[in-house]
Design a protein around this motif. Structure first.
Motif, PDB file in Angstrom:
ATOM      1  N   ALA A  21     -54.600  47.941  -1.056  1.00 15.55           N
ATOM      2  CA  ALA A  21     -54.905  49.001  -0.829  1.00 15.55           C
ATOM      3  C   ALA A  21     -56.448  48.986  -0.134  1.00 15.55           C
ATOM      4  CB  ALA A  21     -54.821  50.492  -0.913  1.00 15.55           C
ATOM      5  N   GLU A  24     -60.143  45.876   1.755  1.00 19.29           N
ATOM      6  CA  GLU A  24     -61.739  45.537   2.322  1.00 19.29           C
ATOM      7  C   GLU A  24     -63.130  45.757   1.490  1.00 19.29           C
ATOM      8  OE1 GLU A  24     -63.083  50.146   3.960  1.00 19.29           O
ATOM      9  OE2 GLU A  24     -61.321  49.795   4.835  1.00 19.29           O
ATOM     10  N   TRP A  70     -61.714  53.931  -5.490  1.00 20.07           N
ATOM     11  CA  TRP A  70     -62.370  55.007  -5.160  1.00 20.07           C
ATOM     12  C   TRP A  70     -63.472  55.576  -4.804  1.00 20.07           C
ATOM     13  CZ3 TRP A  70     -62.210  56.845  -0.535  1.00 20.07           C
ATOM     14  CH2 TRP A  70     -63.410  58.471  -0.120  1.00 20.07           C
ATOM     15  N   GLY A 109     -62.322  61.032   4.909  1.00 22.33           N
ATOM     16  CA  GLY A 109     -60.774  61.275   4.493  1.00 22.33           C
ATOM     17  C   GLY A 109     -60.913  59.644   4.393  1.00 22.33           C
ATOM     18  N   ARG A 110     -61.541  58.764   4.247  1.00 19.35           N
ATOM     19  CA  ARG A 110     -60.829  57.690   4.051  1.00 19.35           C
ATOM     20  C   ARG A 110     -59.918  57.286   3.164  1.00 19.35           C
ATOM     21  NH1 ARG A 110     -62.817  52.928   6.117  1.00 19.35           N
ATOM     22  NH2 ARG A 110     -60.664  52.247   5.267  1.00 19.35           N
ATOM     23  N   LYS A 111     -60.388  58.256   1.446  1.00 20.58           N
ATOM     24  CA  LYS A 111     -59.296  58.041   0.632  1.00 20.58           C
ATOM     25  C   LYS A 111     -58.205  58.622   1.150  1.00 20.58           C
ATOM     26  CE  LYS A 111     -59.651  60.864  -3.662  1.00 20.58           C
ATOM     27  NZ  LYS A 111     -60.400  61.620  -4.894  1.00 20.58           N
ATOM     28  N   ALA A 112     -58.094  59.703   1.877  1.00 22.91           N
ATOM     29  CA  ALA A 112     -56.398  59.726   2.220  1.00 22.91           C
ATOM     30  C   ALA A 112     -55.643  58.380   2.777  1.00 22.91           C
ATOM     31  CB  ALA A 112     -55.824  60.704   3.434  1.00 22.91           C
ATOM     32  N   ASP A 113     -56.232  57.984   3.560  1.00 24.07           N
ATOM     33  CA  ASP A 113     -56.368  56.247   3.672  1.00 24.07           C
ATOM     34  C   ASP A 113     -55.533  55.632   3.341  1.00 24.07           C
ATOM     35  OD1 ASP A 113     -57.387  57.181   6.425  1.00 24.07           O
ATOM     36  OD2 ASP A 113     -58.445  56.641   7.169  1.00 24.07           O
ATOM     37  N   PHE A 114     -56.287  55.742   2.104  1.00 22.37           N
ATOM     38  CA  PHE A 114     -56.044  54.986   0.976  1.00 22.37           C
ATOM     39  C   PHE A 114     -55.078  54.380   0.423  1.00 22.37           C
ATOM     40  CE2 PHE A 114     -60.472  53.116   1.127  1.00 22.37           C
ATOM     41  CZ  PHE A 114     -60.595  52.490   1.572  1.00 22.37           C
ATOM     42  N   GLN A 116     -53.268  56.803   1.451  1.00 19.65           N
ATOM     43  CA  GLN A 116     -50.984  56.792   1.786  1.00 19.65           C
ATOM     44  C   GLN A 116     -50.849  54.830   1.531  1.00 19.65           C
ATOM     45  OE1 GLN A 116     -51.328  57.429   5.741  1.00 19.65           O
ATOM     46  NE2 GLN A 116     -49.707  56.991   6.774  1.00 19.65           N
ATOM     47  N   LYS A 117     -52.043  54.430   1.963  1.00 17.98           N
ATOM     48  CA  LYS A 117     -51.676  52.272   1.534  1.00 17.98           C
ATOM     49  C   LYS A 117     -50.826  52.273   0.100  1.00 17.98           C
ATOM     50  CE  LYS A 117     -55.001  51.055   4.873  1.00 17.98           C
ATOM     51  NZ  LYS A 117     -56.645  50.527   5.682  1.00 17.98           N
TER      52      LYS A 117
END
Length: 122
Positions: A21, A24, A70, A109-114, A116-117
């Motif tokens: 996840a 990047e 994170w 918001g990227r924390k939620a993206d990571f 989820q992945k």
């Protein structure tokens, strides 16, 4: 002599999802997370030839690995942002506070993206 296993197969699969996840992050900074087999996952940071990596950490818990990656992603993002803004010797919190509310929300918001992945529940 029986070999000690430090991570379950279930947790190993979860850790692999977390490591994947954050792909990047590995492009942003000299960081890599590797499957170390029965020992868990190893995070290697800040490669300096010819000496190797300056820091390392071993993880056997996917949530702990997620939190560490994170934090690394967050700090790296703020560091790169500070460089773009031509800010020197400034703390991450100060850089974050100088960003627009929209940019702050996008970063957080990227924390939620990571998550989820990675299959992590926040």
């Amino acid at each position: 002599m029986e070999k000690q296993v430090y991570i379950t197969e279930e947790e190993r699969a979860k850790c692999q999802k977390v490591a994947d996840a954050f792909a990047e992050l590995y492009e942003m900074e000299n960081i890599v997370v590797l499957d170390a087999g029965r020992y868990g996952f190893v995070e290697l940071k800040y490669y300096k030839p010819p000496y190797g990596f300056e820091e390392d950490a071993t993880f056997t818990d996917s949530r702990v690995l997620f939190d560490a990656l994170w934090q690394e992603w967050f700090n790296t993002t703020l560091y790169l942002t500070a460089k773009e803004m031509k800010l020197d010797d400034i703390l991450y919190g100060e850089v974050f506070s100088r960003l627009s509310k929209e940019k702050q929300s996008a970063i957080i918001g990227r924390k939620a993206d990571f998550a989820q992945k990675a299959g992590i529940t926040l």
